[in-house]
Design a protein around this motif. Structure first.
Motif, PDB file in Angstrom:
ATOM      1  N   VAL A   1     -15.642   1.409  -2.308  1.00 34.31           N
ATOM      2  CA  VAL A   1     -16.478   2.523  -1.884  1.00 34.31           C
ATOM      3  C   VAL A   1     -17.923   2.074  -1.698  1.00 34.31           C
ATOM      4  N   ASP A   2     -18.422   1.268  -2.614  1.00 30.78           N
ATOM      5  CA  ASP A   2     -19.790   0.758  -2.471  1.00 30.78           C
ATOM      6  C   ASP A   2     -19.966  -0.012  -1.167  1.00 30.78           C
ATOM      7  N   MET A   3     -18.983  -0.841  -0.827  1.00 27.88           N
ATOM      8  CA  MET A   3     -19.098  -1.650   0.386  1.00 27.88           C
ATOM      9  C   MET A   3     -18.954  -0.789   1.639  1.00 27.88           C
ATOM     10  N   ALA A   4     -18.082   0.216   1.596  1.00 25.47           N
ATOM     11  CA  ALA A   4     -17.882   1.075   2.766  1.00 25.47           C
ATOM     12  C   ALA A   4     -19.062   1.997   3.017  1.00 25.47           C
ATOM     13  N   THR A   5     -19.890   2.240   2.000  1.00 26.25           N
ATOM     14  CA  THR A   5     -21.019   3.160   2.144  1.00 26.25           C
ATOM     15  C   THR A   5     -22.360   2.437   2.052  1.00 26.25           C
ATOM     16  N   ALA A   6     -22.355   1.127   2.114  1.00 25.87           N
ATOM     17  CA  ALA A   6     -23.593   0.359   2.040  1.00 25.87           C
ATOM     18  C   ALA A   6     -24.413   0.544   3.322  1.00 25.87           C
ATOM     19  N   ARG A   7     -25.660   0.113   3.266  1.00 25.51           N
ATOM     20  CA  ARG A   7     -26.517   0.197   4.454  1.00 25.51           C
ATOM     21  C   ARG A   7     -25.920  -0.614   5.603  1.00 25.51           C
ATOM     22  N   VAL A   8     -25.356  -1.759   5.268  1.00 25.69           N
ATOM     23  CA  VAL A   8     -24.576  -2.533   6.237  1.00 25.69           C
ATOM     24  C   VAL A   8     -23.134  -2.443   5.749  1.00 25.69           C
ATOM     25  N   PRO A   9     -22.382  -1.455   6.219  1.00 24.55           N
ATOM     26  CA  PRO A   9     -21.112  -1.136   5.583  1.00 24.55           C
ATOM     27  C   PRO A   9     -19.971  -2.061   5.985  1.00 24.55           C
ATOM     28  N   LEU A  10     -18.968  -2.072   5.153  1.00 24.39           N
ATOM     29  CA  LEU A  10     -17.678  -2.632   5.512  1.00 24.39           C
ATOM     30  C   LEU A  10     -16.876  -1.468   6.086  1.00 24.39           C
ATOM     31  N   TRP A  11     -16.738  -1.429   7.387  1.00 23.10           N
ATOM     32  CA  TRP A  11     -16.076  -0.292   8.027  1.00 23.10           C
ATOM     33  C   TRP A  11     -14.618  -0.255   7.594  1.00 23.10           C
ATOM     34  N   THR A  12     -14.234   0.891   7.056  1.00 20.70           N
ATOM     35  CA  THR A  12     -12.919   1.040   6.445  1.00 20.70           C
ATOM     36  C   THR A  12     -12.212   2.242   7.053  1.00 20.70           C
ATOM     37  N   SER A  13     -11.062   1.996   7.671  1.00 20.70           N
ATOM     38  CA  SER A  13     -10.320   3.100   8.292  1.00 20.70           C
ATOM     39  C   SER A  13      -9.470   3.848   7.271  1.00 20.70           C
ATOM     40  N   SER A  14      -8.926   3.132   6.270  1.00 20.60           N
ATOM     41  CA  SER A  14      -8.083   3.750   5.257  1.00 20.60           C
ATOM     42  C   SER A  14      -8.344   3.083   3.916  1.00 20.60           C
ATOM     43  N   LEU A  15      -8.612   3.903   2.905  1.00 21.18           N
ATOM     44  CA  LEU A  15      -8.832   3.390   1.557  1.00 21.18           C
ATOM     45  C   LEU A  15      -7.874   4.094   0.610  1.00 21.18           C
ATOM     46  N   LEU A  16      -7.172   3.319  -0.184  1.00 23.38           N
ATOM     47  CA  LEU A  16      -6.316   3.859  -1.238  1.00 23.38           C
ATOM     48  C   LEU A  16      -6.817   3.309  -2.570  1.00 23.38           C
ATOM     49  N   THR A  17      -7.294   4.183  -3.450  1.00 27.42           N
ATOM     50  CA  THR A  17      -7.738   3.761  -4.778  1.00 27.42           C
ATOM     51  C   THR A  17      -6.785   4.326  -5.816  1.00 27.42           C
ATOM     52  N   PHE A  18      -6.685   3.641  -6.958  1.00 25.63           N
ATOM     53  CA  PHE A  18      -5.868   4.156  -8.057  1.00 25.63           C
ATOM     54  C   PHE A  18      -6.478   3.733  -9.380  1.00 25.63           C
ATOM     55  N   GLY A  19      -6.562   4.699 -10.301  1.00 19.52           N
ATOM     56  CA  GLY A  19      -7.215   4.443 -11.586  1.00 19.52           C
ATOM     57  C   GLY A  19      -8.665   4.061 -11.416  1.00 19.52           C
ATOM     58  N   SER A  20      -9.376   4.730 -10.518  1.00 14.64           N
ATOM     59  CA  SER A  20     -10.720   4.281 -10.153  1.00 14.64           C
ATOM     60  C   SER A  20     -11.798   5.246 -10.627  1.00 14.64           C
ATOM     61  N   GLN A  21     -13.045   4.781 -10.590  1.00 12.01           N
ATOM     62  CA  GLN A  21     -14.172   5.506 -11.192  1.00 12.01           C
ATOM     63  C   GLN A  21     -15.318   5.763 -10.221  1.00 12.01           C
TER      64      GLN A  21
ATOM     65  N   ALA B   1       2.173   5.589   3.103  1.00  5.01           N
ATOM     66  CA  ALA B   1       1.677   6.848   3.679  1.00  5.01           C
ATOM     67  C   ALA B   1       0.204   6.773   4.056  1.00  5.01           C
ATOM     68  N   ALA B   2      -0.582   6.016   3.289  1.00  9.50           N
ATOM     69  CA  ALA B   2      -2.037   6.023   3.476  1.00  9.50           C
ATOM     70  C   ALA B   2      -2.549   4.937   4.396  1.00  9.50           C
ATOM     71  N   MET B   3      -1.687   4.017   4.806  1.00 10.51           N
ATOM     72  CA  MET B   3      -2.161   2.873   5.589  1.00 10.51           C
ATOM     73  C   MET B   3      -1.514   2.837   6.988  1.00 10.51           C
ATOM     74  N   PRO B   4      -1.799   3.816   7.811  1.00  7.51           N
ATOM     75  CA  PRO B   4      -1.289   3.719   9.182  1.00  7.51           C
ATOM     76  C   PRO B   4      -1.976   2.579   9.914  1.00  7.51           C
ATOM     77  N   PRO B   5      -1.317   2.000  10.887  1.00 11.94           N
ATOM     78  CA  PRO B   5      -1.972   0.918  11.652  1.00 11.94           C
ATOM     79  C   PRO B   5      -3.257   1.408  12.279  1.00 11.94           C
ATOM     80  N   PRO B   6      -4.312   0.600  12.249  1.00 20.04           N
ATOM     81  CA  PRO B   6      -5.579   1.037  12.847  1.00 20.04           C
ATOM     82  C   PRO B   6      -5.419   1.233  14.349  1.00 20.04           C
ATOM     83  N   ALA B   7      -6.154   2.222  14.868  1.00 26.06           N
ATOM     84  CA  ALA B   7      -6.062   2.519  16.303  1.00 26.06           C
ATOM     85  C   ALA B   7      -6.658   1.354  17.099  1.00 26.06           C
TER      86      ALA B   7
END
Length: 406
Positions: free
Chosen positions: A291-311, A400-406
């Motif tokens: 999440v930090d990387m996907a929302t950074a000023r220079v982000p890691l563009w993320t189409s699908s994120l699946l987290t588990f047991g996360s904070q 279910a959460a990781m469809p192929p990117p368009a």
């Protein structure tokens, strides 16, 4: 073959090969042609090899009521009764020092047991009371006991009726046994101070001090067992979690660089823009990293994120993560940037390190992240923070959460 899904581990993963094996097992459970690429950063985490040195050793002794006595072998004085009993959080312990049905400063069960013991009721086991024509009755003993009771360190803090009743019975028995010595010329008697300090007051106070010491030893032994059990069962996982969190807070950029290096090794263009986003699966602190990387000023563009047991949501509420995320101000969920397009978040009901995200964040399209509670398996035990990897629900959620990117 579609573009891979990158898997970021959480806390306590020091063995890159073991993590690769775990990811391979999840990949087999997912099936199909989805490729899972392990992203290992655990070698940059906390050095927890020697943390056992910081754990307290078992106390080696108890202090007397006046503070004298042996010091525990770790060199630290034993905890105060109030602190220890509060830590035990037992329903039979009173932090106010008072027991139920007090009369004359004594808990009701103590009073009743002394009276029964010295008045000769059948239940007391002391039929006939103290021997001798001038032995004190129960009220004499209760008066002395009420005077001495405030000096106890442990008994005065409990309201457990069984413990208190046994203490009263023991006091009555001690007085009865002392009264039986009235035929001994050397005995000074219970009515007076006694030439050897054996008067009623001395008998009551000595036995009460002994009982208080035994009660304290028992309570401290129980507390140590509870403490040791919690440390043994939960300590290693908690230690690794706290250690890695501390390291990540200090060396965030270094760990982010490791993740980007692993992604770039597959394709340098992945995650660099909305036309080539990545798909990420992340456990625990790995979800915070994602999440930090996907929302950074220079982000890691993320189409699908699946987290588990996360904070991620919990951390942002406590300490805003920065980047393109505003702080939560109480007026509504925090908007996520378009660089995080889709987010599914799994949590176990007994995982104390898992947090929900749907009430804290909202995606760029106005929908919240999807929180998915997983059923608890009895075989998982109490420490469920690492069980996700072996659950069939994880493989299903990835599909279910990781469809192929368009």
């Amino acid at each position: 073959m579609s573009e891979p899904v990158f898997v970021i581990h959480g806390v306590g993963n020091r063995d890159a090969r073991a993590f690769a094996t775990t990811v391979a097992a999840v990949r087999a459970a997912v099936g199909g042609d989805m490729e899972l690429v392990p992203v290992h950063w655990g070698d940059l985490g906390a050095d927890d090899r020697f943390v056992d040195l910081a754990l307290p050793a078992r106390p080696g002794g108890l202090r007397d009521a006046d503070g004298a006595g042996p010091v525990p072998e770790d060199g630290v004085a034993d905890a105060s009764p109030e602190a220890l009993l509060s830590a035990l959080s037992a329903p039979s312990v009173s932090s106010g020092g008072g027991g139920p049905a007090r009369a004359g400063g004594l808990p009701g069960p103590v009073r009743d047991a002394v009276r029964e013991g010295l008045d000769g009721t059948e239940d007391s086991g002391l039929r006939g009371g103290p021997a001798g024509p001038g032995g004190p009755d129960g009220e004499d003993v209760l008066a002395e006991l009420a005077d001495a009771w405030p000096s106890t360190r442990w008994l005065s803090l409990t309201d457990d009726p069984v413990l208190l009743r046994e203490a009263g019975t023991a006091i009555a028995r001690a007085v009865a046994d002392a009264g039986a010595q009235e035929t001994d010329p050397a005995w000074g008697g219970l009515r007076g101070p006694g030439s050897g300090g054996g008067g009623l007051r001395d008998v009551v106070r000595r036995r009460l001090a002994d009982l208080d010491r035994v009660a304290g030893a028992a309570m401290q032994a129980l507390a140590w067992r509870v403490n040791h059990g919690l440390r043994t069962r939960f300590g290693p996982g908690t230690t690794r979690f706290l250690g890695d969190v501390l390291v990540y807070q200090r060396h965030r950029e270094r760990i982010h660089a490791r993740v980007r290096e692993r992604i770039a090794a597959v394709d340098p263009a992945l995650g660099s823009g909305p036309d080539r986003p990545v798909r990420v699966v992340a456990h625990s602190l790995g979800g915070v990293i994602a999440v930090d990387m996907a929302t950074a000023r220079v982000p890691l563009w993320t189409s699908s994120l699946l987290t588990f047991g996360s904070q991620a949501a919990y951390f942002h509420l406590c300490d805003p993560r920065g980047g393109s995320l505003p702080a939560y101000a109480g007026g509504g969920p925090v908007p996520l940037p378009p660089s995080l397009a889709r987010w599914t978040n799994l949590w176990q009901p007994l995982d104390v390190l898992a947090f929900a995200a749907s009430r804290v964040f909202t995606l760029d399209d106005g929908t919240p992240p999807v929180d998915v509670p997983l059923p608890h398996s009895a075989s998982a035990g109490l420490w469920t923070h690492s069980v996700y990897w072996d659950l069939p629900e994880l493989a299903h959620a990835i599909r279910a959460a990781m469809p192929p990117p368009a």
